[in-house]
Design a protein around this motif. Structure first.
Motif, PDB file in Angstrom:
ATOM      1  N   ARG A  73       0.814  -1.221   0.000  1.00 29.00           N
ATOM      2  CA  ARG A  73       0.000   0.000   0.000  1.00 29.00           C
ATOM      3  C   ARG A  73       0.849   1.274   0.000  1.00 29.00           C
ATOM      4  O   ARG A  73       0.323   2.374  -0.167  1.00 29.00           O
ATOM      5  N   ALA A  74       2.137   1.134   0.232  1.00 28.24           N
ATOM      6  CA  ALA A  74       3.054   2.282   0.243  1.00 28.24           C
ATOM      7  C   ALA A  74       4.361   1.869  -0.405  1.00 28.24           C
ATOM      8  O   ALA A  74       4.758   0.692  -0.349  1.00 28.24           O
ATOM      9  N   GLU A  75       5.009   2.831  -1.023  1.00 27.23           N
ATOM     10  CA  GLU A  75       6.283   2.585  -1.689  1.00 27.23           C
ATOM     11  C   GLU A  75       7.438   3.123  -0.845  1.00 27.23           C
ATOM     12  O   GLU A  75       7.342   4.230  -0.300  1.00 27.23           O
ATOM     13  N   PRO A  76       8.534   2.368  -0.715  1.00 27.50           N
ATOM     14  CA  PRO A  76       9.703   2.894   0.001  1.00 27.50           C
ATOM     15  C   PRO A  76      10.284   4.112  -0.711  1.00 27.50           C
ATOM     16  O   PRO A  76      10.215   4.230  -1.940  1.00 27.50           O
ATOM     17  N   VAL A  77      10.842   5.010   0.057  1.00 28.48           N
ATOM     18  CA  VAL A  77      11.559   6.159  -0.505  1.00 28.48           C
ATOM     19  C   VAL A  77      12.870   5.658  -1.122  1.00 28.48           C
ATOM     20  O   VAL A  77      13.555   4.815  -0.525  1.00 28.48           O
ATOM     21  N   PRO A  78      13.238   6.131  -2.323  1.00 24.61           N
ATOM     22  CA  PRO A  78      14.519   5.706  -2.905  1.00 24.61           C
ATOM     23  C   PRO A  78      15.691   6.072  -1.994  1.00 24.61           C
ATOM     24  O   PRO A  78      15.681   7.111  -1.326  1.00 24.61           O
ATOM     25  N   ALA A  79      16.689   5.208  -1.963  1.00 19.00           N
ATOM     26  CA  ALA A  79      17.876   5.451  -1.139  1.00 19.00           C
ATOM     27  C   ALA A  79      18.885   6.292  -1.913  1.00 19.00           C
ATOM     28  O   ALA A  79      19.170   6.012  -3.083  1.00 19.00           O
ATOM     29  N   ARG A  80      19.431   7.319  -1.265  1.00 17.32           N
ATOM     30  CA  ARG A  80      20.430   8.191  -1.884  1.00 17.32           C
ATOM     31  C   ARG A  80      21.826   7.627  -1.654  1.00 17.32           C
ATOM     32  O   ARG A  80      22.137   7.117  -0.576  1.00 17.32           O
ATOM     33  N   ASP A  81      22.676   7.742  -2.670  1.00 18.39           N
ATOM     34  CA  ASP A  81      24.066   7.310  -2.513  1.00 18.39           C
ATOM     35  C   ASP A  81      24.758   8.160  -1.457  1.00 18.39           C
ATOM     36  O   ASP A  81      24.602   9.387  -1.413  1.00 18.39           O
ATOM     37  N   ALA A  82      25.532   7.499  -0.599  1.00 17.43           N
ATOM     38  CA  ALA A  82      26.235   8.198   0.474  1.00 17.43           C
ATOM     39  C   ALA A  82      27.526   7.453   0.781  1.00 17.43           C
ATOM     40  O   ALA A  82      27.705   6.289   0.402  1.00 17.43           O
ATOM     41  N   ALA A  83      28.425   8.144   1.462  1.00 14.30           N
ATOM     42  CA  ALA A  83      29.707   7.552   1.851  1.00 14.30           C
ATOM     43  C   ALA A  83      30.019   7.950   3.283  1.00 14.30           C
ATOM     44  O   ALA A  83      29.665   9.048   3.724  1.00 14.30           O
ATOM     45  N   THR A  84      30.671   7.056   4.006  1.00 10.56           N
ATOM     46  CA  THR A  84      31.112   7.354   5.364  1.00 10.56           C
ATOM     47  C   THR A  84      32.512   6.795   5.559  1.00 10.56           C
ATOM     48  O   THR A  84      32.864   5.788   4.941  1.00 10.56           O
ATOM     49  N   VAL A  85      33.306   7.469   6.382  1.00 13.77           N
ATOM     50  CA  VAL A  85      34.707   7.090   6.554  1.00 13.77           C
ATOM     51  C   VAL A  85      35.018   6.896   8.027  1.00 13.77           C
ATOM     52  O   VAL A  85      34.784   7.790   8.852  1.00 13.77           O
ATOM     53  N   VAL A  86      35.544   5.730   8.348  1.00 18.82           N
ATOM     54  CA  VAL A  86      36.030   5.442   9.691  1.00 18.82           C
ATOM     55  C   VAL A  86      37.473   5.934   9.750  1.00 18.82           C
ATOM     56  O   VAL A  86      38.375   5.317   9.183  1.00 18.82           O
ATOM     57  N   VAL A  87      37.697   7.063  10.394  1.00 14.90           N
ATOM     58  CA  VAL A  87      39.043   7.626  10.539  1.00 14.90           C
ATOM     59  C   VAL A  87      39.683   7.006  11.774  1.00 14.90           C
ATOM     60  O   VAL A  87      39.098   7.032  12.863  1.00 14.90           O
ATOM     61  N   LEU A  88      40.882   6.449  11.606  1.00 12.62           N
ATOM     62  CA  LEU A  88      41.552   5.708  12.678  1.00 12.62           C
ATOM     63  C   LEU A  88      42.876   6.348  13.049  1.00 12.62           C
ATOM     64  O   LEU A  88      43.564   6.917  12.202  1.00 12.62           O
ATOM     65  N   ARG A  89      43.210   6.244  14.319  1.00 16.78           N
ATOM     66  CA  ARG A  89      44.558   6.556  14.762  1.00 16.78           C
ATOM     67  C   ARG A  89      45.007   5.432  15.703  1.00 16.78           C
ATOM     68  O   ARG A  89      44.192   4.609  16.136  1.00 16.78           O
ATOM     69  N   GLU A  90      46.316   5.398  15.992  1.00 19.00           N
ATOM     70  CA  GLU A  90      46.841   4.276  16.769  1.00 19.00           C
ATOM     71  C   GLU A  90      46.153   4.180  18.118  1.00 19.00           C
ATOM     72  O   GLU A  90      45.814   5.170  18.758  1.00 19.00           O
ATOM     73  N   GLY A  91      45.958   2.950  18.525  1.00 16.23           N
ATOM     74  CA  GLY A  91      45.249   2.600  19.754  1.00 16.23           C
ATOM     75  C   GLY A  91      44.662   1.207  19.648  1.00 16.23           C
ATOM     76  O   GLY A  91      44.849   0.400  20.536  1.00 16.23           O
ATOM     77  N   GLU A 130      42.045   3.814  17.737  1.00 15.12           N
ATOM     78  CA  GLU A 130      40.883   4.591  18.112  1.00 15.12           C
ATOM     79  C   GLU A 130      40.188   5.079  16.854  1.00 15.12           C
ATOM     80  O   GLU A 130      40.817   5.263  15.814  1.00 15.12           O
ATOM     81  N   VAL A 131      38.881   5.320  16.966  1.00  9.95           N
ATOM     82  CA  VAL A 131      38.102   5.837  15.853  1.00  9.95           C
ATOM     83  C   VAL A 131      37.526   7.196  16.230  1.00  9.95           C
ATOM     84  O   VAL A 131      37.324   7.494  17.406  1.00  9.95           O
ATOM     85  N   TYR A 132      37.272   7.990  15.209  1.00  8.78           N
ATOM     86  CA  TYR A 132      36.719   9.325  15.410  1.00  8.78           C
ATOM     87  C   TYR A 132      35.207   9.253  15.238  1.00  8.78           C
ATOM     88  O   TYR A 132      34.695   8.832  14.196  1.00  8.78           O
ATOM     89  N   TRP A 190      37.487  10.710  20.203  1.00  7.04           N
ATOM     90  CA  TRP A 190      38.312   9.583  19.795  1.00  7.04           C
ATOM     91  C   TRP A 190      38.082   8.483  20.831  1.00  7.04           C
ATOM     92  O   TRP A 190      38.182   8.727  22.033  1.00  7.04           O
ATOM     93  N   VAL A 191      37.777   7.300  20.378  1.00  4.09           N
ATOM     94  CA  VAL A 191      37.451   6.223  21.320  1.00  4.09           C
ATOM     95  C   VAL A 191      37.868   4.878  20.736  1.00  4.09           C
ATOM     96  O   VAL A 191      37.822   4.670  19.524  1.00  4.09           O
ATOM     97  N   ARG A 192      38.294   3.969  21.598  1.00  2.00           N
ATOM     98  CA  ARG A 192      38.579   2.602  21.163  1.00  2.00           C
ATOM     99  C   ARG A 192      37.259   1.929  20.784  1.00  2.00           C
ATOM    100  O   ARG A 192      36.248   2.100  21.473  1.00  2.00           O
ATOM    101  N   PRO A 193      37.252   1.146  19.720  1.00  4.57           N
ATOM    102  CA  PRO A 193      36.008   0.503  19.300  1.00  4.57           C
ATOM    103  C   PRO A 193      35.332  -0.287  20.416  1.00  4.57           C
ATOM    104  O   PRO A 193      34.112  -0.185  20.611  1.00  4.57           O
ATOM    105  N   GLY A 194      36.108  -1.066  21.165  1.00  2.00           N
ATOM    106  CA  GLY A 194      35.516  -1.854  22.247  1.00  2.00           C
ATOM    107  C   GLY A 194      34.908  -0.995  23.330  1.00  2.00           C
ATOM    108  O   GLY A 194      33.861  -1.349  23.900  1.00  2.00           O
ATOM    109  N   ASP A 195      35.545   0.141  23.623  1.00  2.00           N
ATOM    110  CA  ASP A 195      35.003   1.045  24.646  1.00  2.00           C
ATOM    111  C   ASP A 195      33.670   1.636  24.185  1.00  2.00           C
ATOM    112  O   ASP A 195      32.742   1.810  24.987  1.00  2.00           O
TER     113      ASP A 195
END
Length: 275
Positions: free
Chosen positions: A21-39, A41-43, A204-209
């Motif tokens: 009875r309803a149509e899904p909204v089309p999905a827009r192309d997007a990008a995301t970046v996991v920025v890492l530093r030693e640890g 850690e991720v931003y 900035w946080v460790r993934p596990g944390d």
């Protein structure tokens, strides 16, 4: 029970979509970046409570593809758009837009720029007033990414990115994104900064944390962010993440009726902390 409940109007919309009875909204192309530093850690950025999508969630830098990301050629170092297209199962034009959006959005939302004056260099400082003026012009779209790089004589460093994942927003949502996830190391000499805009807090946080904080209810993570962080806990160094061999599998959580209740459900046993 796994999955995420869909209460009220969202649940009714889910029923309508399942019933045709309803149509899904089309999905827009997007990008995301996991920025890492030693640890390692991720931003992470916390999206403002006023945002229409993912309000209050801690997310990686990213956003929608600007049509100009794909339409305008830029100086390029690293895997070609065609090669990226093979990895993400996208046509060459779409892949060009995704990579350009990944680099542009990372600069807009963290001040980190994966570009250099040559194919083998990377800028080491983006904190001056002139950089800030360009960043704001990119955000309000008065400056295209291609013109930004061209005016500064910069080469996009596609070789500093690695593919990681592919998520599509569930069909029930009114704002939907077809998002490719990348990982990248924080370039030497550069530093992130709290640039405001869509975010009201950064960390900035460790993934596990981050996973533990989410389990305690201290932060909110959307399923794609939660899974990505969970996967990153397996790595002890940034170089190990960048060297990982990834098969890019597309995830689109489904809507389903479970015991009379509409839910977003996942096709595996990864529960993302849901009840």
């Amino acid at each position: 029970m796994g999955g995420i409940p869909l209460p009220g109007e969202l649940g009714e919309r889910a029923r309508d979509i399942l019933a045709g009875r309803a149509e899904p909204v089309p999905a827009r192309d997007a990008a995301t970046v996991v920025v890492l530093r030693e640890g390692p850690e991720v931003y992470l950025l916390r999206r403002k409570a006023s945002m229409a999508f993912a309000a209050g969630a801690y997310v990686f830098p990213g956003g929608s593809v600007d049509p100009r990301d794909a339409d305008q050629a830029v100086a390029w170092s690293g895997p070609s758009p065609a090669a990226w297209g093979e990895v993400f199962r996208a046509d060459e034009r779409t892949a060009r837009g995704l990579v350009c959006a990944a680099v542009r959005e990372t600069f807009e939302e963290s001040g980190v720029l994966l570009a250099g004056s040559s194919p083998v260099s990377v800028v080491d400082d983006t904190t001056g007033d002139d950089w800030e003026a360009d960043r704001l012009a990119l955000i309000d779209r008065t400056l295209s990414f291609a013109d930004f790089l061209g005016r500064r004589g910069l080469v996009l460093r596609a070789d500093l990115l690695r593919p990681w994942a592919h998520w599509i927003t569930p069909e029930v949502e009114s704002r939907r994104y077809d998002t490719r996830f990348f990982v990248a190391a924080l370039p030497p000499g550069q530093r992130t900064r709290d640039v405001g805009g869509e975010a009201d807090q950064v960390a900035w946080v460790r993934p596990g944390d981050a996973i533990e904080q989410a389990a305690r209810g201290e932060i909110f993570l959307m399923p794609p962010t939660h899974r990505t962080l969970s996967e990153l806990t397996a790595y002890e160094k940034v170089a190990d993440v960048l060297a990982a061999e990834r098969e890019i599998v597309t995830f689109m959580p489904r809507i389903a009726e479970v015991d009379g209740e509409m839910r977003i459900v996942f096709d595996d046993d990864h529960r993302f902390g849901a009840a």
